[in-house]
Design an enzyme around this catalytic site. Structure first.
Site, PDB file in Angstrom:
ATOM      1  N   PHE A  91       0.846  -1.195   0.000  1.00 57.12           N
ATOM      2  CA  PHE A  91       0.000   0.000   0.000  1.00 57.12           C
ATOM      3  C   PHE A  91       0.884   1.249   0.000  1.00 57.12           C
ATOM      4  CE2 PHE A  91      -2.925   3.059   1.995  1.00 57.12           C
ATOM      5  CZ  PHE A  91      -4.076   2.823   1.267  1.00 57.12           C
ATOM      6  N   ARG A 121     -12.871  -3.934  -6.973  1.00 55.63           N
ATOM      7  CA  ARG A 121     -12.502  -4.733  -5.808  1.00 55.63           C
ATOM      8  C   ARG A 121     -13.754  -5.072  -4.994  1.00 55.63           C
ATOM      9  NH1 ARG A 121      -8.497  -2.480  -1.103  1.00 55.63           N
ATOM     10  NH2 ARG A 121     -10.205  -1.003  -0.899  1.00 55.63           N
ATOM     11  N   TYR A 156     -10.770  -0.060  11.274  1.00 61.65           N
ATOM     12  CA  TYR A 156     -11.979   0.398  10.572  1.00 61.65           C
ATOM     13  C   TYR A 156     -12.320  -0.470   9.366  1.00 61.65           C
ATOM     14  CZ  TYR A 156      -8.338   2.764   7.842  1.00 61.65           C
ATOM     15  OH  TYR A 156      -7.205   3.042   7.114  1.00 61.65           O
TER      16      TYR A 156
END
Ligand SMILES: *Cc1c(COP(=O)(O)O)cnc(C)c1O
Length: 398
Positions: free
Chosen positions: A114, A357, A210
């Site tokens: 990422f 995705r 989250y």
């Protein structure tokens, strides 16, 4: 299978008519969260005021909830704390690893990692100004690239874009043979599949709450430090709440015992209250069941999409052992197609340059919804109704 997924589904508030395939980006709202947050606001903050730090146990929340997350990721008790964001925790973990390997200069990562992990590591190397190098290789080449120049491997177990999964145990063992340390980013692992940090011998790990842990937008990150490093790890950000005696207000920093030294400043109490209620969802849930069910749902979706949407190309590995709990497909018009899907109640997301995705989280997702999502996707492609100007307009968040 011991987990009752009908029961877990009833614990979530998902809007009528929505098929939610994006729990990998922002988990949905567990029904118990609003009341827990309201209690933290009114009964705790409102009535107890500052005394709530002691009386409501606010100060201990990061470690109390850290232990509950620890059970989901195979961490030993007392090794996980919470706070800040994952970007900050990546900085602390990688910097602690570099400090523990002062004679080495290379951070090894892969090109699927990422971007924030890459930016943070590069920024850290620049800040240290000691000749550190961020070495980026293809995901398949990581194992061969681990040699004695590597100080730390910085890998995300499940690739956020393709869903490709690294073998944490094998790569950690390989890093250790080469004398390197292993840091694992669990952003797409924690709550998605079984993780065994202690069994794999990971040195450091971090992830967000989250995504699959459903604690809400802006919820804090978690950070794991293996017990063998707990008393020597350098926290890099030496904040007062990572001090051994914060309320002694000493001018000099002394690290708190164990992982608690990785705390920086004041814990985000309202978000931690949300996390506390969100973690109740995992009572009675077996991670092996979550994994089996999520693979079943993803396989079902992949098979349906491949049968009825020939223009989409699967970029997620077909072998279940080599993927996380998402399925990604490439299409040159991926962005507009995803906007059309969202407009029809099927929520996934888009990752540049061309990836649609979809995340499969059995806690609140069933096979019938997976079938319907595939059918709606096929229909959108067949009719071309994704090709509208408003579906092409890029929003700030994709
Ligand atoms: C989601 C994600 C992040 C996000 O970092 P934040 O600081 O919480 O914004 C970082 N790393 C990976 C691998 C992610 O998937």
């Amino acid at each position: 299978m011991r987990t009752d997924f009908t029961a877990t589904r009833a614990l979530f508030d998902i809007p009528e008519g929505v098929i939610y395939l994006d729990g990998n980006s922002l988990g949905p709202l567990p029904r118990a969260v609003p009341a827990r947050v309201a209690k933290a606001m009114t009964a705790e903050w409102g009535q107890m005021l500052i005394t709530a730090w002691n009386r409501a146990g606010w100060m201990g929340l990061p470690e109390r909830l850290g232990d509950r997350i620890g059970r989901l990721i195979g961490a030993e008790p007392g090794t996980v704390t919470l706070g800040d964001t994952l970007s900050i925790k990546v900085f602390q973990a990688v910097s602690a690893a570099l400090a523990a390997r002062p004679e080495r200069r290379v951070i090894l990562t892969d090109s699927g990692n990422f971007p924030t992990d890459l930016y943070i590591a590069q920024g850290l190397a620049d800040l240290l100004a000691a000749g550190h190098e961020l070495r980026i290789v293809a995901p398949e080449e990581v194992e061969a690239a681990i040699d004695e120049s590597i100080a730390v491997t910085m890998l995300t177990e499940v690739d956020y874009r393709t869903g490709r999964k690294h073998d944490m145990k094998a790569l950690t063992a390989r890093a250790h043979v080469a004398g390197a340390l292993a840091f694992w980013d669990l952003a797409h692992s924690a709550g998605a599949l079984p993780v065994d940090l202690a069994g794999a011998g990971a040195d450091f790990a971090a992830g967000c709450t989250y995504k699959y842990l459903n604690a809400g937008p802006g919820a804090p990150a978690f950070l794991y430090v293996a017990p063998r490093h707990a008393e020597t790890a350098r926290p890099a950000l030496c904040g007062w709440l990572g001090h051994e005696a914060p309320f002694a207000f000493e001018p000099g920093y002394r690290p708190a015992p164990g992982t608690q030294r990785m705390r920086v400043g004041t814990p985000p109490v309202l978000q931690l209250a949300a996390l506390e209620a969100a973690l109740d969802v995992w009572e009675g849930v077996e991670m092996a069941d979550v994994r089996a069910q999520s693979l079943m749902l993803a396989d079902r979706f992949i098979a349906a999409v491949e049968a009825i949407c020939p223009d989409l190309r699967l970029v997620t590995p077909r072998d279940p052992a080599q993927r996380g709990s998402q399925a990604s497909f490439a299409h040159p018009q991926g962005y507009a197609i995803m906007q059309a899907l969202i407009a029809e109640g099927v929520i996934g997301d888009f990752r540049a340059p061309d990836i649609l995705r979809f995340g499969f989280t059995p806690l609140y997702l069933g096979a019938d919804e997976v079938d319907r999502a595939a059918a709606i996707l096929a229909d959108i492609l067949k009719t071309g109704r994704w090709d509208r100007p408003d579906f092409h307009a890029r929003a700030r968040v994709t």
